[in-house]
Design a protein around this motif. Structure first.
Motif, short mmCIF file in Angstrom:
data_model
loop_
_atom_site.label_atom_id
_atom_site.label_comp_id
_atom_site.label_asym_id
_atom_site.label_seq_id
_atom_site.Cartn_x
_atom_site.Cartn_y
_atom_site.Cartn_z
N MET A 1 0.83 -1.21 0.00
CA MET A 1 0.00 0.00 0.00
C MET A 1 0.86 1.26 0.00
O MET A 1 0.53 2.24 -0.64
CB MET A 1 -0.94 0.02 1.22
CG MET A 1 -2.07 -0.97 1.12
SD MET A 1 -3.12 -0.72 -0.32
CE MET A 1 -3.81 0.88 0.03
N ARG A 2 1.95 1.24 0.72
CA ARG A 2 2.79 2.45 0.84
C ARG A 2 3.67 2.68 -0.38
O ARG A 2 3.99 3.83 -0.69
CB ARG A 2 3.66 2.34 2.09
CG ARG A 2 2.87 2.46 3.36
CD ARG A 2 3.74 2.29 4.57
NE ARG A 2 2.92 2.36 5.78
CZ ARG A 2 3.30 1.90 6.94
NH1 ARG A 2 4.48 1.34 7.09
NH2 ARG A 2 2.51 2.01 7.99
N PHE A 3 4.10 1.60 -1.03
CA PHE A 3 5.14 1.77 -2.04
C PHE A 3 4.77 1.29 -3.44
O PHE A 3 5.63 1.20 -4.29
CB PHE A 3 6.42 1.06 -1.58
CG PHE A 3 6.93 1.57 -0.25
CD1 PHE A 3 7.24 2.91 -0.07
CD2 PHE A 3 7.09 0.70 0.82
CE1 PHE A 3 7.71 3.38 1.15
CE2 PHE A 3 7.56 1.16 2.04
CZ PHE A 3 7.87 2.49 2.20
N SER A 4 3.51 1.00 -3.71
CA SER A 4 3.14 0.55 -5.06
C SER A 4 2.61 1.72 -5.89
O SER A 4 1.45 1.81 -6.20
CB SER A 4 2.10 -0.57 -5.00
OG SER A 4 0.91 -0.10 -4.42
N TYR A 5 3.50 2.61 -6.23
CA TYR A 5 3.12 3.82 -6.96
C TYR A 5 2.68 3.50 -8.38
O TYR A 5 1.62 3.92 -8.82
CB TYR A 5 4.30 4.81 -6.99
CG TYR A 5 4.85 5.11 -5.63
CD1 TYR A 5 4.11 5.85 -4.71
CD2 TYR A 5 6.09 4.62 -5.23
CE1 TYR A 5 4.61 6.12 -3.45
CE2 TYR A 5 6.59 4.88 -3.97
CZ TYR A 5 5.86 5.63 -3.08
OH TYR A 5 6.34 5.89 -1.84
N ILE A 6 3.48 2.75 -9.10
CA ILE A 6 3.15 2.41 -10.48
C ILE A 6 2.00 1.40 -10.50
O ILE A 6 1.06 1.54 -11.27
CB ILE A 6 4.38 1.87 -11.23
CG1 ILE A 6 5.38 3.02 -11.43
CG2 ILE A 6 3.98 1.28 -12.58
CD1 ILE A 6 6.69 2.61 -12.05
N GLY A 7 2.06 0.43 -9.63
CA GLY A 7 1.04 -0.62 -9.58
C GLY A 7 -0.37 -0.07 -9.41
O GLY A 7 -1.31 -0.56 -10.02
N ARG A 8 -0.51 0.96 -8.61
CA ARG A 8 -1.84 1.53 -8.37
C ARG A 8 -2.35 2.34 -9.56
O ARG A 8 -3.50 2.73 -9.59
CB ARG A 8 -1.83 2.41 -7.12
CG ARG A 8 -1.84 1.60 -5.85
CD ARG A 8 -1.91 2.48 -4.64
NE ARG A 8 -0.55 2.83 -4.25
CZ ARG A 8 -0.23 3.83 -3.46
NH1 ARG A 8 -1.16 4.61 -2.99
NH2 ARG A 8 1.01 4.07 -3.13
N GLY A 9 -1.50 2.58 -10.54
CA GLY A 9 -1.91 3.38 -11.70
C GLY A 9 -2.52 2.58 -12.83
O GLY A 9 -2.90 3.15 -13.85
N PHE A 10 -2.61 1.26 -12.66
CA PHE A 10 -3.21 0.44 -13.70
C PHE A 10 -4.72 0.39 -13.52
O PHE A 10 -5.29 -0.59 -13.05
CB PHE A 10 -2.58 -0.97 -13.70
CG PHE A 10 -1.16 -0.98 -14.17
CD1 PHE A 10 -0.86 -0.84 -15.53
CD2 PHE A 10 -0.11 -1.11 -13.27
CE1 PHE A 10 0.46 -0.83 -15.97
CE2 PHE A 10 1.21 -1.11 -13.71
CZ PHE A 10 1.49 -0.96 -15.05
N TYR A 11 -5.38 1.48 -13.89
CA TYR A 11 -6.82 1.63 -13.68
C TYR A 11 -7.65 0.64 -14.50
O TYR A 11 -8.67 0.17 -14.03
CB TYR A 11 -7.26 3.06 -14.01
CG TYR A 11 -6.55 4.13 -13.24
CD1 TYR A 11 -6.30 4.00 -11.88
CD2 TYR A 11 -6.11 5.30 -13.85
CE1 TYR A 11 -5.64 4.98 -11.17
CE2 TYR A 11 -5.45 6.29 -13.15
CZ TYR A 11 -5.21 6.13 -11.81
OH TYR A 11 -4.57 7.09 -11.10
N PHE A 12 -7.20 0.34 -15.70
CA PHE A 12 -7.95 -0.59 -16.56
C PHE A 12 -8.15 -1.92 -15.82
O PHE A 12 -9.26 -2.44 -15.75
CB PHE A 12 -7.22 -0.82 -17.89
CG PHE A 12 -7.80 -1.92 -18.72
CD1 PHE A 12 -8.95 -1.71 -19.47
CD2 PHE A 12 -7.21 -3.18 -18.74
CE1 PHE A 12 -9.50 -2.73 -20.23
CE2 PHE A 12 -7.75 -4.21 -19.50
CZ PHE A 12 -8.90 -3.98 -20.24
#
Length: 182
Positions: A31-42
């Motif tokens: 949760m704290r460090f998944s910056y890119i991972g959280r951007g996969f909105y699709f």
């Protein structure tokens, strides 16, 4: 994560370290460090569509909400079948960019040690008053913070990562996302 004191690195360094950090499987780390991972909105929206009918969802772009708050909110109200004539002050700035002056004080407020909890309850027995006091201390401890601009090199790197994802999202939600490529 940076504002909350979890992230010590620059954004560029943090996204470089992301994969290594989230491999631990620790939920807090993810949760704290998944910056890119959280951007996969699709991928995220696609999962929701597996469980909920599309007609129960409305997709709103943050850019539309900030550019034309009033009309975007009317669209949301209409979708939710809420009274469109409700009066709302849209000039309130929520979640302003702020940083704690003292990380230690922030940590004590977020997860107070047992002794601090007991002492606070003893000194301020009224729960409402205690919450107000904690909020006042929080506000004193935080100051405005100017977010650094995203470096052009980093922006291109992220666009390369998300390009296919954005195109898939654009088709999925039937919205023009060309603004995201600028």
């Amino acid at each position: 994560s940076y504002r909350r004191g979890y992230e010590k690195e620059s954004f560029e360094k943090a996204i470089e370290l992301e994969e290594k950090r989230i491999k631990t499987g620790n939920r807090k780390e993810i949760m704290r460090f998944s910056y890119i991972g959280r951007g996969f909105y699709f991928k995220q929206i696609k999962r929701f569509l597996n469980y909920f009918p599309r007609e129960n969802m409305q997709f709103i772009l943050f850019e539309d909400l900030t550019r034309d708050t009033s009309n975007t909110m009317k669209q949301i109200f209409s979708f939710l079948e809420v009274d469109l004539n409700v009066s709302i002050n849209y000039n309130i700035k929520s979640n302003p960019t702020r940083m704690p002056k003292s990380i230690m004080l922030r940590n004590i407020i977020q997860k107070p040690p047992a002794l601090v909890k007991k002492t606070t309850k003893f000194l301020i027995p009224d729960e409402k008053l205690r919450r107000k006091a904690i909020l006042a201390i929080k506000n004193i401890n935080y100051s405005k913070f100017q977010k650094p601009d995203l470096k052009l090199k980093t922006r291109y790197k992220l666009l390369k990562i998300y390009k296919k994802e954005i195109k898939e999202l654009e088709n999925l939600i039937d919205k023009d996302l060309s603004l995201w490529f600028k």
